[in-house]
Motif scaffolding. Sequence first.
Motif, PDB file in Angstrom:
ATOM      1  N   PRO A 160       1.189 -16.238  -8.198  1.00 44.21           N
ATOM      2  CA  PRO A 160       0.505 -16.519  -7.085  1.00 44.21           C
ATOM      3  C   PRO A 160       0.368 -17.729  -6.339  1.00 44.21           C
ATOM      4  O   PRO A 160      -0.171 -18.462  -7.214  1.00 44.21           O
ATOM      5  N   ALA A 161       0.677 -17.885  -5.167  1.00 46.59           N
ATOM      6  CA  ALA A 161       0.419 -19.226  -4.630  1.00 46.59           C
ATOM      7  C   ALA A 161      -1.193 -19.674  -4.578  1.00 46.59           C
ATOM      8  O   ALA A 161      -2.019 -18.943  -4.497  1.00 46.59           O
ATOM      9  N   PRO A 162      -1.442 -21.040  -4.598  1.00 46.67           N
ATOM     10  CA  PRO A 162      -2.643 -21.272  -5.016  1.00 46.67           C
ATOM     11  C   PRO A 162      -3.399 -21.431  -3.560  1.00 46.67           C
ATOM     12  O   PRO A 162      -4.646 -21.163  -3.150  1.00 46.67           O
ATOM     13  N   ALA A 163      -2.716 -21.499  -2.460  1.00 48.36           N
ATOM     14  CA  ALA A 163      -3.258 -21.510  -0.901  1.00 48.36           C
ATOM     15  C   ALA A 163      -2.244 -20.921   0.137  1.00 48.36           C
ATOM     16  O   ALA A 163      -0.840 -20.921  -0.272  1.00 48.36           O
ATOM     17  N   SER A 164      -2.666 -20.165   1.099  1.00 50.47           N
ATOM     18  CA  SER A 164      -1.801 -19.511   1.869  1.00 50.47           C
ATOM     19  C   SER A 164      -2.715 -19.344   3.174  1.00 50.47           C
ATOM     20  O   SER A 164      -3.912 -19.697   3.479  1.00 50.47           O
ATOM     21  N   LEU A 165      -2.039 -19.168   4.364  1.00 50.98           N
ATOM     22  CA  LEU A 165      -2.611 -18.701   5.435  1.00 50.98           C
ATOM     23  C   LEU A 165      -3.467 -17.400   5.151  1.00 50.98           C
ATOM     24  O   LEU A 165      -2.965 -16.672   4.451  1.00 50.98           O
ATOM     25  N   SER A 166      -4.434 -17.029   5.767  1.00 54.24           N
ATOM     26  CA  SER A 166      -5.147 -15.908   5.411  1.00 54.24           C
ATOM     27  C   SER A 166      -4.209 -14.468   5.973  1.00 54.24           C
ATOM     28  O   SER A 166      -3.282 -14.720   6.791  1.00 54.24           O
ATOM     29  N   THR A 167      -4.352 -13.649   5.154  1.00 56.62           N
ATOM     30  CA  THR A 167      -3.535 -12.443   5.359  1.00 56.62           C
ATOM     31  C   THR A 167      -4.062 -11.583   6.630  1.00 56.62           C
ATOM     32  O   THR A 167      -3.496 -10.604   7.217  1.00 56.62           O
ATOM     33  N   LYS A 168      -5.236 -12.235   7.190  1.00 54.28           N
ATOM     34  CA  LYS A 168      -5.704 -11.435   8.382  1.00 54.28           C
ATOM     35  C   LYS A 168      -5.602 -12.217   9.797  1.00 54.28           C
ATOM     36  O   LYS A 168      -5.841 -11.874  11.023  1.00 54.28           O
ATOM     37  N   HIS A 169      -5.614 -13.475   9.539  1.00 53.17           N
ATOM     38  CA  HIS A 169      -5.583 -14.422  10.734  1.00 53.17           C
ATOM     39  C   HIS A 169      -4.858 -15.769  10.413  1.00 53.17           C
ATOM     40  O   HIS A 169      -5.143 -16.375   9.512  1.00 53.17           O
ATOM     41  N   THR A 170      -3.792 -16.198  11.418  1.00 56.00           N
ATOM     42  CA  THR A 170      -2.986 -17.354  11.060  1.00 56.00           C
ATOM     43  C   THR A 170      -3.993 -18.728  11.277  1.00 56.00           C
ATOM     44  O   THR A 170      -3.421 -19.749  10.886  1.00 56.00           O
ATOM     45  N   LEU A 171      -4.976 -18.757  11.896  1.00 53.37           N
ATOM     46  CA  LEU A 171      -5.888 -19.960  11.909  1.00 53.37           C
ATOM     47  C   LEU A 171      -6.397 -20.436  10.818  1.00 53.37           C
ATOM     48  O   LEU A 171      -7.069 -21.672  10.823  1.00 53.37           O
ATOM     49  N   ALA A 172      -6.793 -19.463   9.626  1.00 51.63           N
ATOM     50  CA  ALA A 172      -7.472 -19.886   8.742  1.00 51.63           C
ATOM     51  C   ALA A 172      -6.595 -20.237   7.393  1.00 51.63           C
ATOM     52  O   ALA A 172      -5.554 -19.524   6.997  1.00 51.63           O
ATOM     53  N   VAL A 173      -6.698 -21.626   6.992  1.00 46.20           N
ATOM     54  CA  VAL A 173      -6.060 -21.909   5.490  1.00 46.20           C
ATOM     55  C   VAL A 173      -6.926 -21.519   4.389  1.00 46.20           C
ATOM     56  O   VAL A 173      -8.170 -21.738   4.666  1.00 46.20           O
ATOM     57  N   THR A 174      -6.508 -20.692   3.469  1.00 38.91           N
ATOM     58  CA  THR A 174      -7.364 -20.074   2.411  1.00 38.91           C
ATOM     59  C   THR A 174      -6.913 -20.549   1.136  1.00 38.91           C
ATOM     60  O   THR A 174      -5.861 -21.027   0.806  1.00 38.91           O
ATOM     61  N   ASN A 175      -8.070 -20.577   0.203  1.00 32.04           N
ATOM     62  CA  ASN A 175      -8.103 -20.861  -1.293  1.00 32.04           C
ATOM     63  C   ASN A 175      -7.692 -19.307  -1.744  1.00 32.04           C
ATOM     64  O   ASN A 175      -8.558 -18.608  -1.708  1.00 32.04           O
ATOM     65  N   ARG A 176      -6.788 -19.075  -2.397  1.00 26.50           N
ATOM     66  CA  ARG A 176      -6.615 -17.785  -3.045  1.00 26.50           C
ATOM     67  C   ARG A 176      -7.169 -17.849  -4.602  1.00 26.50           C
ATOM     68  O   ARG A 176      -7.119 -16.734  -5.262  1.00 26.50           O
ATOM     69  N   GLY A 177      -8.052 -18.715  -4.751  1.00 26.65           N
ATOM     70  CA  GLY A 177      -8.720 -18.687  -6.051  1.00 26.65           C
ATOM     71  C   GLY A 177      -8.487 -19.908  -6.970  1.00 26.65           C
ATOM     72  O   GLY A 177      -9.364 -19.985  -7.892  1.00 26.65           O
TER      73      GLY A 177
END
Length: 377
Positions: A323-340
Amino acid sequence: MTEETQAAPVHTTVVENAPIAPLTTMRVGGPAARLVTVESTYDLVDAVREVDDADEPLLVLAGGSNVVLGDEGFPGTVVHVRTEGVRVESADSCGGATVRVEAGTNWEALVERAVAEGWAGVEALSGIPGSTGATPIQNVGAYGQEVAQTVAQVRVWDRVEQQIRTFSNLDCGFTYRHSIFKGTQHRGMSRYVVLEVVFQLELADLSRPIGYADLARQLGVDLGARVPLAEAREAVLVQRRQRGMVLDETDHDTWSCGSFFTNPILTVGEFEELERRAHTVLGPDVRPPRFADPHGNVKTSAAWLIDKAGFAKGYELPGSSIPAPASLSTKHTLAVTNRGTASSSDVVALARHIRDGVERTFGVRLVNEPVLVGLEL
């Protein structure tokens, strides 16, 4: 206005080569050369003054919800603000509630108490992570409210003048996601270290007028209506959870800094150019969101621009591992997220890719909201 400091019991711990990522909501970044944790205002001032006197790099960190620290870490001292306390200075039907809050106090806990006590004015700011001291720096706002509407005073340590000062609301220079505390720098960081914030809140059973359309629809009321404080707070929390904006240890959509980009404020001419480009790219019937700005400019939606430029919820950088280490939130395009497993480099690479893609498509350059330390977008 200036004040004198005075001696107080020491409540400070010091750790060398200390991990910092766990102290942030994005959970990325390398260690600090030195971590100093303070639990009193006096120790906060002393710690900052000591670092400045030694001419060493300084980073002041509290809730860690608005910072992305580089993978190499911080080559100086991180002062971790753990000062806590809420003092009601006055409360009456005429003047409302005057509440003095230590900078390290958890913001969500303060809002929860305000609703329980019948202090109106911050209920729409429920669920926002971080510390109270950070709220005036960014002029934190959501769902039609900003802290600028309720901040009466901000007490700070002035790193240049080496003294405590108190700013009135008018002195704070509040604008959209900005203040004098964010805009005035000293040696690469803010000149002012927030010590306490004084709020002037209305004594009321009902919320301030609802100023956000989605919130009004959820509550089943018209814009401008007032509802019981607890109902307003719960509705805001529902909205934020739907967008992955309430911290949850098990939900990687909340491993973020919240909104990574601010909503652009454009001149009338710039907005007309955006409309022209939107018509070309998306069709003649498409209209970019347009919101009034008190200075005669036009505010538009960063989330809309990101989505329409081709970056949907859950977007990952092309070529990312699975899986990608970072992505946009699956709930909101404004949040850049750490997938773990993300590094700060992963986070910034994705944010840069999105910023540049929006600019290519619409000619609007997005501005990051979190502070980047040891990184450039």
